[in-house]
Design an enzyme around this catalytic site. Structure first.
Site, PDB file in Angstrom:
ATOM      1  N   SER A 110     -46.938  37.958  -4.307  1.00 28.91           N
ATOM      2  CA  SER A 110     -45.707  38.040  -3.523  1.00 28.91           C
ATOM      3  C   SER A 110     -44.484  37.742  -4.378  1.00 28.91           C
ATOM      4  O   SER A 110     -44.547  37.036  -5.386  1.00 28.91           O
ATOM      5  CB  SER A 110     -45.761  37.059  -2.347  1.00 28.91           C
TER       6      SER A 110
HETATM    7  N1  SAH Z   1     -50.698  34.633  -1.711  1.00 30.64           N
HETATM    8  C1  SAH Z   1     -50.639  35.686  -2.720  1.00 30.64           C
HETATM    9  C2  SAH Z   1     -50.323  37.008  -2.095  1.00 30.64           C
HETATM   10  C3  SAH Z   1     -51.506  37.878  -2.064  1.00 30.64           C
HETATM   11  S1  SAH Z   1     -51.257  39.441  -1.303  1.00 30.64           S
HETATM   12  C4  SAH Z   1     -49.653  35.276  -3.784  1.00 30.64           C
HETATM   13  O1  SAH Z   1     -49.601  34.138  -4.122  1.00 30.64           O
HETATM   14  O2  SAH Z   1     -48.963  36.099  -4.327  1.00 30.64           O
HETATM   15  C5  SAH Z   1     -52.072  39.190   0.241  1.00 30.64           C
HETATM   16  C6  SAH Z   1     -53.555  39.003   0.174  1.00 30.64           C
HETATM   17  O3  SAH Z   1     -54.003  38.909   1.529  1.00 30.64           O
HETATM   18  C7  SAH Z   1     -54.367  40.114  -0.456  1.00 30.64           C
HETATM   19  O4  SAH Z   1     -55.086  39.621  -1.540  1.00 30.64           O
HETATM   20  C8  SAH Z   1     -55.281  40.577   0.664  1.00 30.64           C
HETATM   21  O5  SAH Z   1     -56.582  40.935   0.240  1.00 30.64           O
HETATM   22  C9  SAH Z   1     -55.328  39.347   1.542  1.00 30.64           C
HETATM   23  N2  SAH Z   1     -55.753  39.547   2.934  1.00 30.64           N
HETATM   24  C10 SAH Z   1     -55.438  40.552   3.802  1.00 30.64           C
HETATM   25  N3  SAH Z   1     -56.052  40.377   4.996  1.00 30.64           N
HETATM   26  C11 SAH Z   1     -56.772  39.208   4.871  1.00 30.64           C
HETATM   27  C12 SAH Z   1     -57.627  38.488   5.750  1.00 30.64           C
HETATM   28  N4  SAH Z   1     -57.902  38.901   6.986  1.00 30.64           N
HETATM   29  N5  SAH Z   1     -58.199  37.350   5.282  1.00 30.64           N
HETATM   30  C13 SAH Z   1     -57.959  36.897   4.025  1.00 30.64           C
HETATM   31  N6  SAH Z   1     -57.170  37.540   3.146  1.00 30.64           N
HETATM   32  C14 SAH Z   1     -56.579  38.687   3.562  1.00 30.64           C
END
Ligand code: SAH
Length: 263
Positions: A110
């Protein structure tokens, strides 16, 4: 992602030694100091990047503050976490740009501003920002979990894509952050076995916030989540009673989709 020269294992001794110099450290500030020491104590060929990264990270935090994030603890935590260690070396030069970046599997790390903003909103609670247990849905590469580890006593984070769960583990392991627990699973179900949480952050956008997560908030707890499809809004949902939640809409945002199940 390789283990190359972008990691700076933090000797525990450096935490213990440095700690005695600091007056009245809270666990969070001790961890922050430890991460900062990891930046300055690195020597040899790894040196150039961390020293440069410290300056560019300060600039990144200044931009985040300019965009309206005011919470000093959040800004200090963003300054302490080395974002370049969470992305592949080929993209490291962009690590401190205020943008989301690819981490593989069609997912992204993010944007720094939104990471800071969501944590700021979660901390703006009736306990003066104190957070015992927090939950993150969507670990991705583990960056936001590392920032959360500096503002909450215990951080739980769930990821549904196995290789990303593994990536976050390998990114976080050398940082030796004791208060993060990573789970592989469907975050839409939350973690009923460790609930309730004082704060929940969703790093992926659903068309609505899963009811299971609302039920896993403490009374007074705050959930921050992007909601929507192509057009998304950041929502704050505060639990004010055992059967009462207040929903407010904060600002536009853009996240990858929240999906059910695991892969
Ligand atoms: N927190 C991260 C952002 C990751 S992007 C950071 O520090 O930058 C969002 C993530 O959410 C992705 O890896 C995606 O696979 C995950 N995601 C989407 N739906 C999800 C769910 N139901 N349970 C767990 N993770 C999920």
């Amino acid at each position: 992602m390789s283990d190359g020269n972008k990691r700076f294992p933090l000797p525990l001794s450096s935490v213990v030694d440095k700690k005695s110099k600091t007056v009245q450290q809270t666990p969070a500030s001790a961890r922050r100091t430890a991460m900062q020491e990891a930046v300055v104590s690195t020597s040899g060929p790894e040196r150039a990047l961390p020293l440069v990264s410290e300056a560019v990270r300060k600039a990144m935090v200044a931009r985040v503050a300019k965009q309206g994030v005011k919470d000093a603890l959040v800004l200090a935590s963003m300054e302490a976490v080395q974002r370049h260690l969470f992305i592949e070396p080929g993209l490291a030069s962009q690590a401190y740009v205020d943008a989301s970046l690819p981490i593989g599997y069609h997912q992204t790390i993010s944007q720094p501003y939104i990471v800071a903003r969501m944590i700021e909103v979660m901390r703006d609670n009736r306990n003066g920002g104190a957070l015992n247990r927090v939950l993150e849905i969507g670990t991705g590469c583990g960056y936001q979990a590392a920032v959360l580890s500096l503002v909450a006593k215990e951080v739980y984070s769930i990821e549904r894509i196995k290789p990303l769960h593994e990536l976050a583990k390998s990114n976080l392991r050398p940082m030796r952050i004791a208060n993060i627990r990573l789970h592989y699973g469907d975050g839409m179900l939350g973690l009923p076995q460790v609930a309730p949480f004082d704060g929940i952050i969703l790093a992926a956008a659903g068309m609505e916030v899963p009811q299971a997560l609302l039920e896993q908030l403490t009374i007074g707890g705050r959930l921050v989540a992007p909601v929507g499809g192509r057009h998304q809004m950041l929502h704050l949902i505060e639990r004010v009673g055992s059967n009462e939640w207040i929903n407010s809409t904060l600002e536009d945002c853009h996240f990858v989709p929240l999906r059910a199940g695991t892969v």
